[in-house]
Each structure stands twice: as C-alpha cells, then as structure tokens.
Design an enzyme around this catalytic site. Structure first.
Site, PDB file in Angstrom:
ATOM      1  CE1 TYR A  46     -19.757  22.986  -7.927  1.00  0.00           C
ATOM      2  CE2 TYR A  46     -19.559  24.084 -10.032  1.00  0.00           C
ATOM      3  CZ  TYR A  46     -19.132  23.127  -9.136  1.00  0.00           C
ATOM      4  OH  TYR A  46     -18.063  22.315  -9.464  1.00  0.00           O
ATOM      5  CE  LYS A  75     -21.742   7.379  -7.476  1.00  0.00           C
ATOM      6  NZ  LYS A  75     -20.871   6.324  -8.030  1.00  0.00           N
ATOM      7  CG  ASP A 128     -18.560   5.947 -10.500  1.00  0.00           C
ATOM      8  OD1 ASP A 128     -19.561   6.176 -11.218  1.00  0.00           O
ATOM      9  OD2 ASP A 128     -18.568   5.072  -9.609  1.00  0.00           O
ATOM     10  CG  ASP A 176     -16.423  22.705 -12.630  1.00  0.00           C
ATOM     11  OD1 ASP A 176     -15.622  23.002 -13.522  1.00  0.00           O
ATOM     12  OD2 ASP A 176     -16.403  23.229 -11.496  1.00  0.00           O
ATOM     13  CG  ASP A 225     -11.571  21.758 -16.592  1.00  0.00           C
ATOM     14  OD1 ASP A 225     -12.173  22.459 -17.427  1.00  0.00           O
ATOM     15  OD2 ASP A 225     -10.905  22.239 -15.650  1.00  0.00           O
TER      16      ASP A 225
END
Ligand code: NAD
Length: 353
Positions: free
Chosen positions: A142, A188, A220, A244, A248
C-alpha cells in the site's frame, strides 16, 4: 495512577457510544482508584464544521501529549461531497500517520452468548472464538513504489525493510505473551521473495520469546483455516495487504459489527482505540447504537497502553455477564432477550463491574 486520555467522539453515533464508554471508564477509575484525565478534541466531520479541516493540528498535538487516544467514528453523508483531501476519512488516515501507528490489532471475539450470530457451524466454533490479528499498517504494497505505463501496464511494489518487520513481529509476540502464547505468521513465502525475507525476520524475533509457539501459514491456507478451524489461532501476524483481508474475514466470522474493537499502536505503549464500525448515520441520536465495541476498545486501551490488565479483564467480564443476563441492543437482538438502548446497555455493564 493518573492517565491522560485524548477523546475524539467524532460523528454520527460517535458521541453516544463514546459518552457511554467514558461512564464505564469513570466507574473503573472510582473502583480501582485511578484518575483518567480526558481532553476532548475534534476530527472528521465535526472538525470540518468547526475548523474547515478534518484534522486540526491541535488534535494531533493533544493526542501526542496523551497516554492513549479513544475514537468513536468519523464521517457521514453530510460531508460526502467535500473534496477528497478534506473528507473525514482523510482526517483519519492523516491522524494514524501523524501518530506513527504502525500496528493494527483486530480481535475477533465471539462470545458464547452470541453464537447464533456466527455464520459458521456450531461444531466449528465450540464455546466461542478469540483470535487477535496483528496487521502491519504503514508499509508493504500500500505504501510501495507504484506506477503506470499508460494503457499497457501498472505496478505496485511490495517491499518491507528489516526494522519494519522486526517491530511488528515484536508487537505480535508481546501480545501473545499476554494471551495463549501462540503466534501464526501468515505470508506467501512459497512465491514471494518479500515473504521469505519477512518470515526470516519473524523467526529472528521468535528467538527472544522461547515460551511462544510460532508456526507459519501461506495466506491462501490461512483464509481457508479461518473458516474450517478457527480455534487453532491465538495471534496472527501478517503484512498490510494480507492483514487487510484476513482481519475483515476474522471479524466477520463473529457476525456482529457492533461488538468488535480495534487498536492501532505506535512504538512503546501509545495507541489509538476505536470500534471497527463506522458512524452509523442511519441510527445516530436515537439511543439505538450498540456501545459494546467502544466499551471493549476501552478495555484494550487499559490492557495495551496503560498496563491495567486487571481493570481490562473486569470490563470484558462485565460485558459478558450483561450479555448472559439477556440484554441486547437492536443489532444483536434475538427472541427472548431484553431490548435495551445505548445508555441502558452502558448502565447494565456498569452495574456488573
Ligand atoms: P457503518 O459501520 O457506520 O454502518 C453499517 C451498518 O451497521 C449500519 O446499518 C449501521 O446502523 C450498523 N452499525 C454500525 N455500528 C453499529 C453499532 N455500534 N450499533 C448498531 N448498529 C451499528 O458503515 P457505513 O454505513 O458504511 O458508513 C457510515 C459512515 O461511517 C461513512 O461516512 C463511512 O465513511 C464512515 N466510516 C467510518 C469509520 C471510522 O471512523 N473508523 C469506519 C467505517 C466507516
């Protein structure tokens, strides 16, 4: 002890839920012999109305001179048409940046009493969930270099430096020490060089915490494990992008937006504490908002910024007792329960303290 708290009630339901939560904090002060010195400051829509900016410098200065910041919620339809850099949300991002808040702590707690709101099967959730997601907030993709080659291509670079990973990892291990002493690192590393680097830094920090068990999951797999076996998690630490999404997902498996707190922490113990929900303009000024997310944000503030663990646990226990007694605001109401408003929910929690 004496503590300085900067208070940003904000917009919409903000002043109602913050007002109720401060009454709970007043009760803690009385019961445990502390002094909480509140300074109310403006941000978001209220600041735009009063000072023509979503983040007055005075607000930043007072927050920085405090031990912790308590925030309600910012924004609402009234300010939807102001220019982008003057919107309430811009004030919130600028505030987090000015205060150096690099670690976002999002607990996903499902109380036994609210199991019916959880979208997962009862055999998966057992007697409730308690997961803490620690997300890096000011680095990674980001904030990396970005670019665009006209119509042909675009890119965002995911880069982490050693100090950035070491400090967020340390935060996660410190938190695990106050919980069930287990950290799951999510990355990852099977594909990304930045993740292999991230993982090696996390392993380096782990050496300083021999009591904490560390394991690694690819993102994943982590997304899948959160819905098939969420009870395996205690603390999850991860980068900005993965965090992020996973924070959630983790909070939504508990099913109730009016219940979930969050903390954004800087170096040392300083932090800002706020509910994860927004300003809910549809129910503002109607005594309908659920104050519990803000009240448990106050508990996080006591635990993480002020080192008042016993007092924090007392708030959590009072909330749980109030739910067990059947009191519910509209958002978590079900048949057979007693419907109460914002103020009454606060009063019941105070009675149970
Ligand atoms: P929201 O979270 O405010 O509301 C979504 C739904 O949940 C609404 O139906 C609302 O009534 C309900 N809800 C939220 N909190 C509740 C509570 N404590 N008790 C009972 N019901 C509750 O999200 P939104 O409607 O997308 O956004 C409204 C405004 O809030 C927007 O201006 C948005 O930009 C802002 N916002 C602010 C923050 C923040 O300050 N951190 C976060 C998200 C959204």
């Amino acid at each position: 002890m004496n503590f300085k708290i900067a208070v940003i009630p904000g917009d919409g339901i903000g002043p109602e839920i913050v007002g109720t939560s401060l009454k709970v904090l007043d009760k803690i002060a009385e019961k445990y012999d502390h002094v909480f010195d509140y300074t109310e400051v403006l941000a978001g829509g209220a600041a735009i109305d009063a000072c023509d900016t979503p983040l007055p410098q005075e607000t930043v200065d007072i927050c920085l001179a405090s031990d912790a910041v308590l925030l309600g919620a910012l924004g609402g339809p009234k300010w939807d048409n102001v220019p982008g850099d003057k919107r309430p949300e811009a004030g919130l991002l600028a505030l987090r940046k000015s205060l150096g808040l690099y670690a976002n702590l999002r607990p996903a707690i499902l109380f036994d009493e609210l199991k019916a709101s959880c979208p997962l099967k009862p055999e998966i959730i057992g007697n409730g969930l308690d997961i803490m997601v620690v997300r890096e907030l000011t680095g990674g993709i980001y904030f990396g270099e970005k670019g665009r080659d006209g119509e042909n291509a675009a890119w965002d670079i995911m880069k982490y430096t050693r100090p950035e990973v070491l400090r967020i990892a340390r935060k996660a291990f410190d938190i695990a020490m106050k919980r069930n002493k287990k950290v799951t690192n999510v990355d990852k590393a099977n594909v990304l060089e930045v993740s292999r680097f991230w993982r090696s830094c996390v392993e380096e920090v782990a050496k300083d915490y021999p009591e904490v068990e560390l394991n690694h999951l690819y993102v994943d797999n982590a997304a899948m494990q959160l819905v098939i076996n969420p009870k395996q998690f205690d603390v999850i630490v991860t980068g900005n992008l993965f965090g992020d999404i996973l924070s959630d997902e983790a909070s939504m498996i508990t099913g109730s937006i009016g219940m979930l707190p969050s903390a954004s922490m800087a170096d040392g113990k300083f932090g800002m504490f706020e509910p994860i929900h927004g300003s809910a303009p549809d129910i503002a000024n109607q005594n309908k908002a659920n104050p519990i997310a803000t009240i448990v944000s106050v508990a996080m503030m006591l635990r993480y910024s002020l080192d008042l663990t016993k007092e924090a646990n007392a708030i959590d226990a009072a909330v749980q007792k109030t739910l067990a007694q059947g009191y519910r605001t509209g958002d978590i109401f079900s048949d057979g329960m007693t419907l109460v408003g914002t103020i009454e929910m606060g009063q019941k929690i105070i009675e149970n303290l």
